[in-house]
Scaffold this motif. Structure first.
Motif, PDB file in Angstrom:
ATOM      1  N   ALA A 179      35.839  46.620  40.729  1.00 19.72           N
ATOM      2  CA  ALA A 179      34.283  46.970  41.885  1.00 19.72           C
ATOM      3  C   ALA A 179      35.400  47.229  43.086  1.00 19.72           C
ATOM      4  O   ALA A 179      34.378  47.826  43.958  1.00 19.72           O
ATOM      5  CB  ALA A 179      33.996  45.202  41.997  1.00 19.72           C
ATOM      6  N   ASN A 180      36.741  46.899  43.526  1.00 21.97           N
ATOM      7  CA  ASN A 180      36.621  47.595  44.910  1.00 21.97           C
ATOM      8  C   ASN A 180      38.186  48.223  45.061  1.00 21.97           C
ATOM      9  O   ASN A 180      38.696  49.251  45.798  1.00 21.97           O
ATOM     10  CB  ASN A 180      37.905  46.084  45.495  1.00 21.97           C
ATOM     11  N   GLY A 181      37.185  49.266  43.594  1.00 22.00           N
ATOM     12  CA  GLY A 181      37.971  50.162  43.133  1.00 22.00           C
ATOM     13  C   GLY A 181      40.395  50.357  43.043  1.00 22.00           C
ATOM     14  O   GLY A 181      40.967  51.157  43.375  1.00 22.00           O
ATOM     15  N   ASP A 182      40.654  49.056  43.085  1.00 22.48           N
ATOM     16  CA  ASP A 182      41.890  49.250  43.624  1.00 22.48           C
ATOM     17  C   ASP A 182      42.761  49.195  41.904  1.00 22.48           C
ATOM     18  O   ASP A 182      44.225  49.430  41.848  1.00 22.48           O
ATOM     19  CB  ASP A 182      42.434  47.551  43.889  1.00 22.48           C
ATOM     20  N   GLY A 183      42.157  49.523  41.285  1.00 23.16           N
ATOM     21  CA  GLY A 183      42.892  50.083  39.972  1.00 23.16           C
ATOM     22  C   GLY A 183      43.096  48.526  38.880  1.00 23.16           C
ATOM     23  O   GLY A 183      43.799  49.156  37.731  1.00 23.16           O
ATOM     24  N   ASP A 184      42.708  47.661  38.805  1.00 19.92           N
ATOM     25  CA  ASP A 184      42.878  45.637  38.265  1.00 19.92           C
ATOM     26  C   ASP A 184      41.581  45.787  38.237  1.00 19.92           C
ATOM     27  O   ASP A 184      40.672  46.107  39.002  1.00 19.92           O
ATOM     28  CB  ASP A 184      43.610  45.503  38.607  1.00 19.92           C
ATOM     29  N   PHE A 185      41.362  44.539  37.517  1.00 22.38           N
ATOM     30  CA  PHE A 185      40.013  44.008  37.103  1.00 22.38           C
ATOM     31  C   PHE A 185      40.447  42.425  37.329  1.00 22.38           C
ATOM     32  O   PHE A 185      39.262  41.699  37.086  1.00 22.38           O
ATOM     33  CB  PHE A 185      39.326  44.181  35.571  1.00 22.38           C
ATOM     34  N   PHE A 186      41.239  41.854  38.683  1.00 15.83           N
ATOM     35  CA  PHE A 186      41.281  40.726  37.927  1.00 15.83           C
ATOM     36  C   PHE A 186      40.773  40.039  39.511  1.00 15.83           C
ATOM     37  O   PHE A 186      40.526  39.082  39.877  1.00 15.83           O
ATOM     38  CB  PHE A 186      43.057  40.590  38.639  1.00 15.83           C
ATOM     39  N   ASP A 187      39.750  41.000  40.390  1.00 15.66           N
ATOM     40  CA  ASP A 187      40.057  40.521  42.010  1.00 15.66           C
ATOM     41  C   ASP A 187      38.593  40.063  41.286  1.00 15.66           C
ATOM     42  O   ASP A 187      37.301  39.935  40.890  1.00 15.66           O
ATOM     43  CB  ASP A 187      39.377  41.937  42.483  1.00 15.66           C
ATOM     44  N   THR A 188      37.747  38.869  42.435  1.00 16.67           N
ATOM     45  CA  THR A 188      36.218  38.460  42.502  1.00 16.67           C
ATOM     46  C   THR A 188      35.468  40.060  42.497  1.00 16.67           C
ATOM     47  O   THR A 188      35.919  40.784  43.792  1.00 16.67           O
ATOM     48  CB  THR A 188      36.050  37.535  44.435  1.00 16.67           C
ATOM     49  N   GLY A 189      34.136  39.718  42.307  1.00 13.89           N
ATOM     50  CA  GLY A 189      33.335  41.207  41.864  1.00 13.89           C
ATOM     51  C   GLY A 189      33.429  42.110  40.389  1.00 13.89           C
ATOM     52  O   GLY A 189      32.903  42.939  40.644  1.00 13.89           O
ATOM     53  N   ASP A 190      34.818  41.981  40.607  1.00 15.87           N
ATOM     54  CA  ASP A 190      35.134  43.292  39.662  1.00 15.87           C
ATOM     55  C   ASP A 190      34.489  41.783  38.291  1.00 15.87           C
ATOM     56  O   ASP A 190      34.276  40.630  37.882  1.00 15.87           O
ATOM     57  CB  ASP A 190      36.821  42.488  39.177  1.00 15.87           C
TER      58      ASP A 190
END
Ligand code: XIL
Length: 501
Positions: A179-190
């Motif tokens: 979701a936030n395009g930071d290269g991982d899938f660990f964030d809230t929203g991912d």
């Protein structure tokens, strides 16, 4: 306390209840021998004495007497894969072969590893399914066999090839959203198919009061490095996944299909890599072991038996490495038969033991406590091999820096043995988010870092500095990340100082 004394005290504390002094070639050695002094003559008995399982992958057609005699764990080689047992809506079908295997295991006192639920390959009718359908299948599969399955590979082979450290791009990983395009899938929203599948599996386990443990399994993740000393980015990515989703993941499987591929060889840091996963609190298993015996030029198979011994020793030396499974009985019946990678020759129930078998049995019989390195019996055990590490008691308690710099703090926990150590460093952001961190610590003279993971290192002795890598620099307020390093010598009491940017 000199390190030799520390070593003797530790061996005495661990080994006394189950050990005896043996005279081997005139030297006194200490061995972990369980209740019987004689060496065991089957893999399963030797493994049980050492406190781990030794298993095999099989299909119903391969269930001859050797399976129950030699092994105490069974993985269905193909019969629990979605291609066999899943319908397109996540219901179960064709469970007959799986039932045969589970029943056989139960009557022969063998553990079962369910293999596997969420996988890009051999998905059959489940191919392309939504997370909701995957969740239905996960629930059905877990509840179908309940506690008759000790371990389930919930997610298999999630990471891509060629040491990129990235997730695979084909289904089911097409379900992922960053979701936030930071290269991982660990964030809230991912959205993360790994996380969501494990959350579902954990819910089912808890709702049913099951004891089944939930594992993630992959290949080319065995060493800290790959051939040539390059960091094993695939292993690092797996480590990050387990660290982030530790609350849902109970166990990690290293497939260990060792071959000539530079990413698939047996490196000397196999044990340190097993150890860093174990330090996260999960069980580690070698799940699909076979070792290429190809005699070509870039062969790793010369000395196949010694390679087997090395892998077994690496597992034995980490208390939370609780099982090893070979991927078939005999070379001729292996999925990679041309590589002659297993413990037996022959076939169809008529099997002959190879040198690799004898090496494995011998190493298992030595148990988790290495014999005295000066004794003739220990010539194949590297002198720096750590003794069994108590699972929850680091030899030096975690230390907190006396004056943490504003912005971040760091603590170290150590697993030490005579001549070496592995340090795990936890970096925690202060009351504000940070974009990067750097940790400095000073090693006592005689100690040196040999390798590090999840950090960029400068220096190897004296004052050593570790900086974040691309994926673990940004931390929210109060959030933590971990990196680690291995060293020689004695680490003493380390006081890390953390600086945030
Ligand atoms: C293999 C089986 O051994 C073969 O019989 C089948 O044709 C293909 O799959 N990684 C895994 C296992 O997780 O499920 C694979 O098993 C081998 C690689």
């Amino acid at each position: 306390m000199d390190s030799g004394l520390k070593q003797r005290k530790r061996v005495a504390r661990i080994a006394l209840p189950t050990a005896a002094l043996l005279l081997v070639g005139g030297a006194v050695t200490v061995q972990s021998i369980g209740s019987a002094a004689a060496a065991e003559t089957t893999l399963r008995a030797a493994a049980a004495n050492a406190g781990l399982f030794f298993g095999v992958a099989a299909s119903p057609g391969r269930l001859t007497s050797i399976v129950g005699q030699e092994f105490n764990q069974l993985t269905p080689e193909n019969d629990m894969k979605p291609a066999t047992i899943a319908t397109s809506s996540g219901a179960l079908q064709n469970t007959g072969n799986a039932d045969t295997l589970v029943n056989y295991a139960q009557s022969n006192n063998m553990l079962v590893r369910g293999h596997t639920m969420v996988w890009h390959s051999q998905a059959g009718a489940l191919q392309g399914a939504s997370q909701a359908t995957l969740n239905t299948f996960i629930g059905n599969a877990l509840n179908r066999w309940g506690n008759r399955i000790a371990y389930w590979d919930v997610v298999n082979e999630a990471l891509g090839d060629n040491n990129t450290g990235s997730r695979r791009t084909q289904w089911p990983h097409t379900l992922n959203r960053d979701a936030n395009g930071d290269g991982d899938f660990f964030d809230t929203g991912d959205t993360d198919v790994i996380r969501d599948s494990f959350i579902r599996a954990k819910q089912v386990v808890q709702a049913g009061g099951l004891t089944t443990k939930l594992c993630i399994n992959d290949y080319d993740v065995e060493g800290l490095t790959v051939q040539g000393g390059t960091p094993n980015r695939k292993a690092n990515a797996l480590y990050d996944i387990v660290r982030n989703y530790r609350q849902y993941i109970d166990c990690v499987g290293f497939q260990a299909h060792f071959n000539d591929n530079p990413n698939s060889i047996i490196t000397n840091d196999l044990q340190a890599n097993i150890q860093r996963f174990a330090d996260l609190g999960v069980e580690v298993h070698i799940t699909e072991l076979d070792i290429d015996d190809d005699l070509s030029n870039n062969d790793i198979g010369a000395g196949q038996a010694e390679n087997y011994r090395k892998v077994v020793r690496a597992c034995l030396n980490v208390a939370k490495c609780t099982g090893i499974t070979v991927w078939g009985i005999a070379d001729s019946e292996s999925w990679r038969s041309s590589e002659r990678g297993l413990l037996f020759t022959g076939g169809s129930g008529n099997y002959q033991k190879k040198a690799a078998y004898t090496a494995v049995l011998d190493e298992l019989n030595k148990g988790r406590v290495p014999v005295n390195p000066t004794s003739p019996a220990s010539t194949t055990t590297p002198p720096t091999t750590p003794p069994t590490t108590p699972p929850v008691t680091p030899s030096v308690p975690p230390t907190t820096p006396p004056n943490p710099t504003p912005g971040c703090s760091a603590t170290v926990s150590l697993n030490s043995w005579t001549g070496g150590f592995v340090a795990t460093v936890k970096v925690t952001a202060g009351s504000a988010p940070i974009n990067g961190w750097s940790v400095q610590l000073t090693l006592p003279s005689g100690a040196a870092v040999t390798n590090a993971w999840n950090a960029n290192r400068s220096g190897s002795s004296g004052a050593v500095q570790f900086g974040n890598v691309s994926y673990n620099g940004r931390l929210n307020a109060g959030q933590s990340t971990e990196f680690g390093f291995q060293g020689t010598g004695a680490a003493g009491n380390l006081s890390p100082v953390c600086t945030a940017s």
